[in-house]
Design a protein around this motif. Structure first.
Motif, short mmCIF file in Angstrom:
data_model
loop_
_atom_site.label_atom_id
_atom_site.label_comp_id
_atom_site.label_asym_id
_atom_site.label_seq_id
_atom_site.Cartn_x
_atom_site.Cartn_y
_atom_site.Cartn_z
N PHE A 1 0.83 -1.21 0.00
CA PHE A 1 0.00 0.00 0.00
C PHE A 1 0.87 1.26 0.00
CE2 PHE A 1 -3.96 -2.05 2.17
CZ PHE A 1 -4.21 -2.74 0.99
N TRP A 2 1.90 1.24 0.83
CA TRP A 2 2.77 2.42 0.95
C TRP A 2 3.56 2.66 -0.33
CZ3 TRP A 2 3.12 6.81 3.00
CH2 TRP A 2 4.33 7.49 3.11
N LYS A 3 4.07 1.61 -0.94
CA LYS A 3 4.82 1.76 -2.19
C LYS A 3 3.91 2.28 -3.30
CE LYS A 3 6.41 -1.82 -4.58
NZ LYS A 3 7.24 -2.97 -5.00
N ARG A 4 2.68 1.81 -3.30
CA ARG A 4 1.71 2.28 -4.29
C ARG A 4 1.40 3.76 -4.07
NH1 ARG A 4 -1.68 -0.64 -7.58
NH2 ARG A 4 -3.61 0.36 -8.30
N TYR A 5 1.32 4.16 -2.79
CA TYR A 5 1.06 5.57 -2.50
C TYR A 5 2.21 6.45 -2.97
CZ TYR A 5 0.73 9.92 0.08
OH TYR A 5 0.70 11.26 0.40
N LEU A 6 3.44 6.03 -2.71
CA LEU A 6 4.60 6.82 -3.15
C LEU A 6 4.62 6.98 -4.66
CD1 LEU A 6 7.43 5.40 -0.86
CD2 LEU A 6 6.22 7.57 -0.61
N GLN A 7 4.19 5.96 -5.35
CA GLN A 7 4.17 6.03 -6.81
C GLN A 7 3.04 6.94 -7.28
OE1 GLN A 7 2.95 2.49 -8.94
NE2 GLN A 7 4.53 2.80 -10.47
N LYS A 8 1.84 6.79 -6.70
CA LYS A 8 0.70 7.61 -7.10
C LYS A 8 0.92 9.09 -6.78
CE LYS A 8 -2.53 4.72 -8.68
NZ LYS A 8 -3.30 4.93 -9.93
N LEU B 1 4.04 23.44 1.45
CA LEU B 1 3.41 24.37 0.51
C LEU B 1 2.77 23.67 -0.68
CD1 LEU B 1 6.18 27.15 0.42
CD2 LEU B 1 4.05 27.15 1.73
N ARG B 2 2.99 22.37 -0.79
CA ARG B 2 2.50 21.64 -1.96
C ARG B 2 0.98 21.49 -1.92
NH1 ARG B 2 3.81 15.31 -3.54
NH2 ARG B 2 2.97 15.36 -5.65
N LYS B 3 0.31 21.93 -2.96
CA LYS B 3 -1.14 21.83 -3.08
C LYS B 3 -1.49 21.42 -4.51
CE LYS B 3 -2.19 25.28 0.47
NZ LYS B 3 -2.86 26.58 0.76
N GLU B 4 -1.16 20.20 -4.84
CA GLU B 4 -1.43 19.70 -6.18
C GLU B 4 -2.78 19.01 -6.22
OE1 GLU B 4 0.74 16.78 -9.49
OE2 GLU B 4 1.79 17.43 -7.67
N LYS B 5 -3.59 19.36 -7.17
CA LYS B 5 -4.95 18.82 -7.28
C LYS B 5 -4.90 17.33 -7.57
CE LYS B 5 -9.40 19.64 -9.53
NZ LYS B 5 -10.14 20.42 -10.57
N GLY B 6 -5.74 16.59 -6.86
CA GLY B 6 -5.82 15.15 -7.07
C GLY B 6 -4.82 14.35 -6.27
N ILE B 7 -3.93 15.00 -5.51
CA ILE B 7 -2.92 14.30 -4.71
C ILE B 7 -3.34 14.33 -3.25
CG2 ILE B 7 -0.53 14.27 -3.94
CD1 ILE B 7 -0.86 13.45 -6.83
N VAL B 8 -3.35 13.19 -2.62
CA VAL B 8 -3.66 13.08 -1.19
C VAL B 8 -2.34 13.19 -0.42
CG1 VAL B 8 -4.60 11.63 0.63
CG2 VAL B 8 -5.69 11.67 -1.62
N LYS B 9 -2.16 14.30 0.28
CA LYS B 9 -0.93 14.51 1.04
C LYS B 9 -0.93 13.64 2.29
CE LYS B 9 0.85 18.48 1.80
NZ LYS B 9 1.06 19.91 2.14
N MET B 10 0.21 13.09 2.59
CA MET B 10 0.33 12.23 3.76
C MET B 10 0.37 13.07 5.03
SD MET B 10 0.28 9.11 4.38
CE MET B 10 0.47 8.05 5.80
N THR B 11 -0.36 12.63 6.05
CA THR B 11 -0.36 13.25 7.36
C THR B 11 -0.27 12.16 8.42
OG1 THR B 11 -2.78 13.22 7.48
CG2 THR B 11 -1.74 15.22 6.58
N VAL B 12 -0.05 12.55 9.65
CA VAL B 12 0.03 11.56 10.72
C VAL B 12 -1.31 10.84 10.91
CG1 VAL B 12 0.54 11.20 13.16
CG2 VAL B 12 1.89 12.82 11.85
N PRO B 13 -2.47 11.53 10.89
CA PRO B 13 -3.74 10.77 10.96
C PRO B 13 -3.91 9.77 9.83
CG PRO B 13 -4.14 13.08 11.43
CD PRO B 13 -2.72 12.98 10.98
N LYS C 1 -9.55 5.13 -2.47
CA LYS C 1 -9.90 5.62 -3.80
C LYS C 1 -8.67 6.16 -4.52
CE LYS C 1 -14.71 6.98 -2.88
NZ LYS C 1 -15.64 8.14 -2.83
N PHE C 2 -7.83 6.88 -3.80
CA PHE C 2 -6.64 7.47 -4.41
C PHE C 2 -5.70 6.40 -4.93
CE2 PHE C 2 -2.23 9.01 -3.78
CZ PHE C 2 -2.21 9.99 -4.77
N LEU C 3 -5.61 5.29 -4.21
CA LEU C 3 -4.71 4.21 -4.61
C LEU C 3 -5.33 3.28 -5.64
CD1 LEU C 3 -3.18 3.17 -1.16
CD2 LEU C 3 -2.31 4.81 -2.82
#
Length: 590
Positions: A110-117, A201-213, A287-289
């Motif tokens: 899952f994590w590797k797929r997220y880094l790629q997406k 500062l990154r705000k790219e549309k369609g990208i889910v930014k990683m957070t601690v939650p 959904k993002f993945l």
């Protein structure tokens, strides 16, 4: 003592750690800061060894000491920090009894797929390296091998048919490195990580930014894929009890990973995770993945409502005979079917079941079927059960709702008080302080030492008794044992007097039932109206508050799920109400 003033005249540069100009000499002739004790590479040419006390001639011939490994640390990226948090969390889950394949076969993929997406790794031009220097491959491989197993590269058979972007072989097998610092100053003053400023500062549309939650959302997705015996409410409770790293998880980072500046806003968390928030984030990430359909939830799975209802009936000390009724409600409503329970992110209406909330909602509906919960019938049935138990002490006792209420009210009040006290005493400050820049490092550590000293002094004044160790994690918050007079166990009590024979089946003596709501939102989400306690009976409020505290969710969240179960169970009543409302609208004149 070495003459500090003389050293300051000879060496006037500012300290790289605390920016002070206060230098002394070590026994080996090297300058060190008397403020923060930072040792520099600069050494004094010693002509007369008598100027330095306790120094032998041999010490000069040793040569310079190797530069301290922790002075500058590694060059690292934000996503590597989240990798460490995920690694800590999955290791904690393994200690709780989760299978080891959760880490290597599920979460890693899952994590590797997220880094790629998210275009942070496993692609031709990673976002986080566009503004920094890419290190040589031969330098990074040795460092990668020393990292935790989560960070190593594995194959992804689970995603072979799920639309993973094809990459060249060289790029697909190339892991995301954690590289040690080179001589060039690549770290930003505003961040300990290389891309902390750009990431915030990154705000790219369609990208889910990683957070601690979202790390918890990743963990729950992995648990759901493996169909482990951990619900979302259990996961959040383990976080709250400190069994799974979440608050101040960054303090477990390696010492070589320096955090300051923008990293504080990325990794520092000052609030507890909520069920609703993590639930939404889990669906968002799935959904993002573009994850495929999850493994089926069948009747033998822990997450099936029949099993979870049995678990929560034991938890809240209700009779075992109620399990037959919950199974009937599950069957009549269809919430136990495989297609309904199985999570499918790529479906048109991607949603997953709130398994624990749904099971509790089924129990609430059964309690309403038996006792109506209108502040009248339940007490009348309690009087009947009390008289029967007094006159027939040798027979199997009948379930007394009033007595159960008194036992549970006392137990839940004690548990709530413990929970509130634990939250009030929780120390939000981490043992590893964060600072805004490398210049503030000494000040942050001094403040942290002062806070720790004050806490020790205050604890000795207030409470001299030693603190009790952390309790072992358990799926149950309440334990009920037979023979305890103060905490009566109702598991073996009978529902006779509440149920009656009708032909070859049992039915409730009560033929009435009031619906929690008949007004659903017309929007696409189909959620129900707001829950207001004043509109409902005190018995219903107690039941809702009891289960809401058990799952650590809002009462309105549980009330909504109860209404959805009722809508499936009483389709005819809801359809009649819908027809009446439509007729009334037609008859209006505008």
């Amino acid at each position: 003592m070495v003459n500090v003033c003389k050293c300051q005249k000879e060496f006037k540069e500012r300290c790289t750690q605390c920016a002070a100009v206060s230098w002394g000499l070590t026994d080996e002739g090297k300058y060190y800061c008397t403020s923060c004790h930072n040792v520099t590479e600069r050494s004094k040419e010693v002509i007369n060894t008598g100027a330095i006390p306790n120094t032998k001639i041999q010490a000069i011939n040793r040569g310079l000491k190797r530069k301290r490994k922790l002075e500058r640390g590694w060059d690292w990226y934000v996503c590597e920090g989240f990798q460490h948090i995920l690694y800590q969390q999955v290791e904690a889950l393994k200690t709780l009894g989760v299978g080891p394949e959760l880490k290597n076969e599920v979460l890693h993929n899952f994590w590797k797929r997220y880094l790629q997406k998210s275009k942070q790794a496993y692609c031709k031009n990673p976002v986080c390296r566009r503004k920094v220097t890419v290190l040589e491959d031969n330098q990074s491989h040795s460092d990668w091998d020393s990292e935790p197993e989560l960070l190593r590269d594995f194959s992804c058979p689970s995603f072979a048919e799920s639309g993973t972007e094809s990459q060249p072989d060289g790029l697909a097998q190339k892991p995301f490195p954690i590289s040690k610092a080179s001589q060039s100053e690549t770290a930003s003053i505003c961040s300990g990580s290389l891309d902390g400023v750009e990431y915030s500062l990154r705000k790219e549309k369609g990208i889910v930014k990683m957070t601690v939650p979202r790390t918890l959302a990743f963990c729950y997705l992995s648990l759901l894929w493996q169909r482990e015996t951990v619900t979302l409410s259990d996961l959040l409770r383990f976080v709250e009890e400190g069994h799974i790293p979440y608050i101040n998880a960054f303090q477990h980072f390696p010492e070589e990973m320096k955090l300051y500046g923008r990293d504080k806003g990325i990794f520092a968390i000052e609030s507890w995770p909520t069920y609703e928030d993590i639930y939404k984030k889990m669906i968002e990430i799935a959904k993002f993945l573009d994850l495929p359909r999850f493994p089926d939830i069948t009747e033998d799975c822990y997450l099936h409502p029949n099993i979870l209802c049995m678990k929560y009936l034991m938890e809240v000390n209700l009779p075992d005979e109620m399990n037959d009724l919950t199974c009937q409600v599950v069957k009549m409503t269809g919430v136990g079917e495989v297609d309904f329970l199985t999570f499918d992110p790529i479906a048109k209406m991607a949603k997953t079941v709130k398994y624990d909330v749904q099971a509790v909602a089924v129990i609430v509906v059964v309690l309403k079927l038996l006792f109506l919960l209108d502040d009248n019938l339940e007490w009348s049935l309690s009087n009947t059960a009390e008289k029967y138990n007094e006159n027939n002490k040798e027979d199997k006792p009948r379930f007394d709702f009033r007595k159960w209420y008194q036992v549970m009210k006392k137990s839940i009040d004690e548990k709530k008080q413990e929970w509130e006290e634990a939250r009030a005493k929780y120390l939000w400050k981490s043992e590893k302080p964060l600072y805004h820049s490398s210049i503030d490092r000494a000040v942050a550590f001094k403040r942290r030492e002062m806070v720790v000293d004050l806490q020790k002094q205050f604890s000795t004044l207030v409470d001299s008794t030693p603190t009790v160790g952390r309790k072992k994690p358990s799926s149950f918050q309440f334990n009920w044992a037979e023979g305890d007079a103060a905490r009566t166990c109702f598991h073996g009590h009978s529902l006779q007097g509440i149920l009656q024979n009708k032909g070859q089946s049992l039915t409730t003596k009560n033929s009435l039932y009031w619906l929690s709501t008949q007004k659903f939102c017309r929007s696409y989400c189909k959620h129900v109206t707001t829950y207001e306690e004043s509109n409902f009976s005190l018995s219903y409020q107690f039941i809702i508050n009891l289960f809401a505290f058990l799952l650590r969710i809002k009462t309105s969240f549980l009330h909504e799920e109860v209404s959805l179960i009722e809508k499936r169970l009483f389709k005819t009543k809801y359809s009649k109400t819908k027809k009446k409302s439509s007729r009334s609208r037609k008859g209006r004149k505008y």
